[in-house]
Scaffold this motif. Structure first.
Motif, mmCIF file in Angstrom:
data_model
loop_
_atom_site.group_PDB
_atom_site.id
_atom_site.type_symbol
_atom_site.label_atom_id
_atom_site.label_comp_id
_atom_site.label_asym_id
_atom_site.label_seq_id
_atom_site.Cartn_x
_atom_site.Cartn_y
_atom_site.Cartn_z
ATOM 1 N N GLU A 37 0.832 -1.209 0.000
ATOM 2 C CA GLU A 37 0.000 0.000 0.000
ATOM 3 C C GLU A 37 0.866 1.258 0.000
ATOM 4 O OE1 GLU A 37 -3.662 1.886 2.627
ATOM 5 O OE2 GLU A 37 -3.383 -0.302 2.509
ATOM 6 N N ALA A 38 1.997 1.205 0.713
ATOM 7 C CA ALA A 38 2.907 2.349 0.732
ATOM 8 C C ALA A 38 3.459 2.628 -0.662
ATOM 9 C CB ALA A 38 4.049 2.091 1.715
ATOM 10 N N ARG A 40 2.037 2.079 -3.392
ATOM 11 C CA ARG A 40 0.976 2.638 -4.230
ATOM 12 C C ARG A 40 0.680 4.096 -3.895
ATOM 13 N NH1 ARG A 40 -1.557 -2.430 -3.223
ATOM 14 N NH2 ARG A 40 -2.823 -1.452 -1.608
ATOM 15 N N THR A 41 0.727 4.447 -2.606
ATOM 16 C CA THR A 41 0.221 5.764 -2.181
ATOM 17 C C THR A 41 1.293 6.795 -1.864
ATOM 18 O OG1 THR A 41 0.095 5.048 0.139
ATOM 19 C CG2 THR A 41 -1.850 4.665 -1.249
ATOM 20 N N TRP A 42 2.459 6.350 -1.420
ATOM 21 C CA TRP A 42 3.457 7.315 -0.962
ATOM 22 C C TRP A 42 4.019 8.210 -2.065
ATOM 23 C CZ3 TRP A 42 6.988 4.849 3.351
ATOM 24 C CH2 TRP A 42 6.187 4.525 4.448
ATOM 25 N N LYS A 44 2.596 9.769 -4.418
ATOM 26 C CA LYS A 44 1.739 10.937 -4.608
ATOM 27 C C LYS A 44 1.398 11.631 -3.291
ATOM 28 C CE LYS A 44 -0.475 9.231 -8.822
ATOM 29 N NZ LYS A 44 -1.771 8.878 -9.471
ATOM 30 N N ASN A 45 1.393 10.862 -2.200
ATOM 31 C CA ASN A 45 0.985 11.433 -0.915
ATOM 32 C C ASN A 45 1.905 10.915 0.193
ATOM 33 O OD1 ASN A 45 -0.501 12.815 1.025
ATOM 34 N ND2 ASN A 45 -2.005 11.161 1.248
ATOM 35 N N PRO A 47 3.773 10.364 3.617
ATOM 36 C CA PRO A 47 3.396 10.690 5.001
ATOM 37 C C PRO A 47 4.475 11.508 5.696
ATOM 38 C CG PRO A 47 4.210 8.458 4.892
ATOM 39 C CD PRO A 47 4.193 8.956 3.470
ATOM 40 N N TRP A 53 3.116 5.720 9.974
ATOM 41 C CA TRP A 53 2.126 5.329 8.965
ATOM 42 C C TRP A 53 2.192 3.828 8.732
ATOM 43 C CZ3 TRP A 53 1.714 2.726 4.475
ATOM 44 C CH2 TRP A 53 0.622 2.987 3.651
ATOM 45 N N VAL A 57 -0.920 1.235 9.552
ATOM 46 C CA VAL A 57 -1.583 0.490 8.486
ATOM 47 C C VAL A 57 -1.372 -1.013 8.668
ATOM 48 C CG1 VAL A 57 -1.636 0.081 5.992
ATOM 49 C CG2 VAL A 57 -1.471 2.412 6.876
#
Length: 389
Positions: A37-38, A40-42, A44-45, A47, A53, A57
């Motif tokens: 998940e990191a 995929r998301t880190w 663009k966003n 933490p 984080w 998660v």
């Protein structure tokens, strides 16, 4: 987010989850899911607190799996509420994770694989490639290791006795000795993990192992020639040695020895330091190296240490003394025949040395050593005019 940072965060997150009540396998699975998940998301966003984080998660994923399987697993969690994210103390947890991955119930190969996976943050594919086995085979090995230690709680893992420390250091040294294979430099990885352990554990033998690794790694650029053939220590271009690693390694060793709690890794590092300190082969302080081998033999009784000591005696006191020392050892020892060949050559018996080099080549544990020993035999036979070694 760089892969190297995720590899540092991985063992910290696993250790926190195990500390909170998850068994090792479940914690490792949850952290791996959180890492996906990191990724995929880190980008663009990102933490503000990557570790917080990741722990949050991973804990959430662990709770989801646990609740879904609660009727089967009957596990009671210490707290149903999700812990608040934030700064989490992890030094002790990470240190204990080293010891959990090197648990005495695990075989050496399983402990190495689990350490690289959980503490090193390497993927199963990377570990399999490094050990030249199939990914499915390595996945099974890691799964068996996780099942073996599934019932071991992190807070019951102790690391305050010499035996416990020795187990962890032995695993890290096994990793270091694998060197380079696949797309992972295991020697460099072992140094990274040992640095991390040294920062968390105030133990002179951890420092001794780190010093030993640094000093050996410093000579790595000169160990092979442009054709990939082995270059013996006496023939290496010492200008290619990494002086920064040598200086660091000697400094780490001196701090460890100053604590007056000598161990086998400090003794080995002292021998490596004496080799590194010699500007030319003839400058090597062989009498002092023999003394350190004496200390190492007293502490370990290692047949390999006795073999190396015999060669050192041959350098310090002459080849006949080395041959006499070697005669007291089991001829079936690995590299015994190669050592015998070297000492016979040093004693001027080229014919016997050539025969022994040929015999040693047949016993060599790897292709590089076999080629080197074969070349030594060919060199001596050529010098004697014998075309049929």
């Amino acid at each position: 987010m760089e892969e190297s940072q995720l590899r540092v965060l991985t063992p910290q997150a696993i250790a926190v989850l195990v500390r909170r009540g998850a068994d090792f396998a479940a914690a490792e699975d949850a952290v791996q899911d959180a890492l996906l998940e990191a990724l995929r998301t880190w980008p663009k966003n990102p933490p503000r607190d990557p570790k917080g984080w990741l722990v949050t998660v991973a804990w959430r994923k662990f709770l989801d799996v646990t609740r879904a399987e609660s009727s089967r697993r009957r596990r009671e969690l210490k707290a149903d509420a999700e812990p608040a994210p934030g700064v989490v103390g992890s030094a002790d947890d990470t240190l204990q994770l080293y010891f959990l991955c090197a648990h005495p119930s695990l075989s050496p190969s399983s402990a190495v694989a689990l350490t690289l996976r959980a503490v090193g943050g390497l993927t199963t594919r990377q570990i399999a490639a490094a050990y030249l086995v199939g990914e499915a085979t390595m996945a099974q090995r890691i799964s068996r290791a996780k099942r073996t230690i599934a019932g071991v709680r992190l807070n019951t893992v102790r690391f305050d006795t010499p035996g416990d420390v020795a187990t962890v250091l032995r695993v890290l040294y096994l990793v270091f000795n694998e060197g380079y294979s696949g797309d992972v430099d295991l020697a460099a990885e072992a140094i990274r993990l040992t640095r991390q352990l040294a920062a968390a554990a105030d133990h002179p033998e951890v420092q001794g192992l780190l010093a030993l690794m640094l000093l050996h790694h410093a000579r790595r650029p000169a160990r092979t020639d442009d054709g990939g053939r082995l270059v013996p220590l006496a023939q290496q271009d010492r200008g290619r040695w990494d002086t920064h690693l040598i200086i660091e390694g000697i400094g780490v060793l001196q701090r460890a020895l100053a604590r007056d709690r000598l161990g086998e890794y400090q003794a080995q590092a002292a021998i490596a330091a004496l080799h590194a300190d010699a500007q030319k082969p003839e400058d090597t302080d062989w009498p002092q190296i023999v003394q350190w081998y004496d200390e190492l033999v007293r502490r370990t009784g290692s047949p390999v240490a006795r073999l190396n000591r015999a060669v050192a005696v041959g350098e310090a006191d002459g080849p006949r003394a080395g041959l006499a020392a070697l005669a007291q050892l089991d001829p079936s020892l690995p590299r015994h025949t190669a050592a015998l060949a070297y000492l016979y050559e040093k004693n001027g018996d080229a014919g016997q040395a050539a025969r022994l080099y040929t015999e040693a080549a047949l016993l060599a544990p790897n292709l590089a050593e076999r080629e080197h020993l074969t070349l030594q035999a060919a060199r001596l036979n050529a010098a004697a005019g014998n075309r049929h070694p």
